[in-house]
Design a protein around this motif. Sequence first.
Motif, short mmCIF file in Angstrom:
data_model
loop_
_atom_site.label_atom_id
_atom_site.label_comp_id
_atom_site.label_asym_id
_atom_site.label_seq_id
_atom_site.Cartn_x
_atom_site.Cartn_y
_atom_site.Cartn_z
N LEU A 157 0.47 -1.40 0.23
CA LEU A 157 -0.73 0.10 0.19
C LEU A 157 1.17 1.28 -0.33
N SER A 158 2.74 0.83 -0.25
CA SER A 158 3.02 2.69 0.41
C SER A 158 3.06 3.13 -0.83
N VAL A 159 2.70 4.45 -1.12
CA VAL A 159 2.74 5.39 -2.15
C VAL A 159 4.22 5.75 -3.41
N SER A 160 5.02 5.36 -2.53
CA SER A 160 6.49 4.81 -3.04
C SER A 160 7.88 4.59 -2.61
N GLN A 161 8.73 3.43 -3.57
CA GLN A 161 9.43 2.97 -2.62
C GLN A 161 10.73 4.23 -2.79
N LEU A 162 11.88 4.09 -1.53
CA LEU A 162 12.67 4.78 -1.72
C LEU A 162 14.07 3.98 -1.45
N SER A 163 15.46 3.86 -2.63
CA SER A 163 15.92 2.40 -2.31
C SER A 163 17.30 3.33 -2.45
N ALA A 164 17.79 4.71 -1.94
CA ALA A 164 19.26 4.69 -2.30
C ALA A 164 20.39 4.52 -0.95
N HIS A 165 19.56 4.00 -0.03
CA HIS A 165 20.45 3.33 1.37
C HIS A 165 20.70 2.30 0.96
N THR A 166 21.68 1.83 1.20
CA THR A 166 22.68 0.62 0.95
C THR A 166 22.66 -0.47 2.30
N SER A 167 21.27 -0.19 3.29
CA SER A 167 21.60 -1.16 5.10
C SER A 167 20.75 -0.30 5.63
N SER A 168 20.20 -0.92 6.74
CA SER A 168 18.78 -0.86 7.52
C SER A 168 18.93 0.64 7.48
N VAL A 169 17.57 1.15 7.84
CA VAL A 169 17.32 2.71 7.98
C VAL A 169 17.10 2.62 9.21
N PHE A 170 17.53 3.74 10.19
CA PHE A 170 17.18 3.46 11.53
C PHE A 170 15.96 5.12 11.76
N SER A 171 16.68 6.27 11.06
CA SER A 171 15.88 7.28 11.56
C SER A 171 15.08 7.98 10.16
N VAL A 172 14.01 8.45 10.41
CA VAL A 172 12.96 9.40 10.08
C VAL A 172 12.84 10.86 10.34
N ALA A 173 13.02 11.50 9.32
CA ALA A 173 12.73 13.49 10.25
C ALA A 173 11.73 13.75 9.30
N VAL A 174 10.66 14.25 9.44
CA VAL A 174 9.59 15.40 8.47
C VAL A 174 10.00 16.57 8.90
N ASN A 175 10.33 17.71 8.06
CA ASN A 175 10.65 18.96 7.82
C ASN A 175 9.26 19.41 8.59
N ALA A 176 8.65 19.80 9.45
CA ALA A 176 7.41 20.40 9.81
C ALA A 176 6.40 21.82 8.66
N ALA A 177 8.00 22.60 8.73
CA ALA A 177 7.63 24.20 7.85
C ALA A 177 7.70 24.01 6.39
N GLN A 178 8.09 22.66 5.87
CA GLN A 178 8.23 22.51 4.19
C GLN A 178 7.88 20.39 4.25
N PRO A 179 6.22 20.55 5.19
CA PRO A 179 6.25 19.23 4.79
C PRO A 179 6.56 17.65 3.96
N GLN A 180 6.55 18.75 2.39
CA GLN A 180 7.21 18.01 1.07
C GLN A 180 8.83 17.27 1.53
N LEU A 181 9.37 18.38 2.46
CA LEU A 181 10.73 17.55 2.71
C LEU A 181 10.73 16.79 3.67
N PHE A 182 11.76 15.66 3.70
CA PHE A 182 11.79 14.76 4.67
C PHE A 182 13.02 14.62 4.96
N ALA A 183 13.53 13.21 5.92
CA ALA A 183 15.10 13.37 5.19
C ALA A 183 15.63 11.72 6.31
#
Length: 237
Positions: free
Chosen positions: A82-108
């Motif tokens: 049910l995901s909208v998209s899959q992001l696969s730049a990382h070559t190992s496990s992802v341990f953290s995610v943050a969303v930019n509250a001032a610009q919600p279209q940006l995240f890290a």
Amino acid sequence: HGSFSMESDTESVIDMAEVAMMDDLLVSEEVELGPDDKPPLSDDDEDDDAEGGEGDGNDADELMDGEGSSNALPPTEVIDDLSVSQLSAHTSSVFSVAVNAAQPQLFATGGGDDLAYMWQLGSADPVCKLSGHTDTVSCLAYSSDGQMLATGGLDGNVRVWAVPSGELIISLDGPTQGINWLCWHNRGAVLLTGSEDATAWMWKLPEGNAMQIFSAHSASVGYGGFTNGGGPFVTPP
């Protein structure tokens, strides 16, 4: 009336002890079996059928269904993606995610490959790659105005980046072990962090001046944050 004769049965029994060679066995009749004929059951097979019920072939069906075998694999469950998209730049496990509250279209995202990436919603490619950590990027946080992104690593280093360019603003050293969490003040460019070395640090950005070092803990500072008013902050024991 109470007696019976065994002559016919004993005469048909061959004493195997008296047979010296295979040639001594006399074949009295040859029967040619057709494709639909089944050989007669042996005494052992008849005993098994008597104990286990009628042999109707259900045992084979149960094995095919996995019910009669302890090594049978469970049926594969189909899971809807049910995901909208899959992001696969990382070559190992992802341990953290943050969303930019001032610009919600940006995240890290931060991963075990010692890298962080900035992303824009709707794009499969990262906006930029943030490199420089020498161990897992364990935590991320955007500043309240959305103009800076802080990354903390298990290398004990905190790095602050410009948004959205990904240019490094400053690298903050001080903690001697991994960074557990990051928290920005909700009204200013003040960054609070907690480390595995039992200390918490407060920095003023973008200058990178250490405003205060808190060392009252006796073990890793697992979490912390500013109160709603932004005045005092809390670090649980």
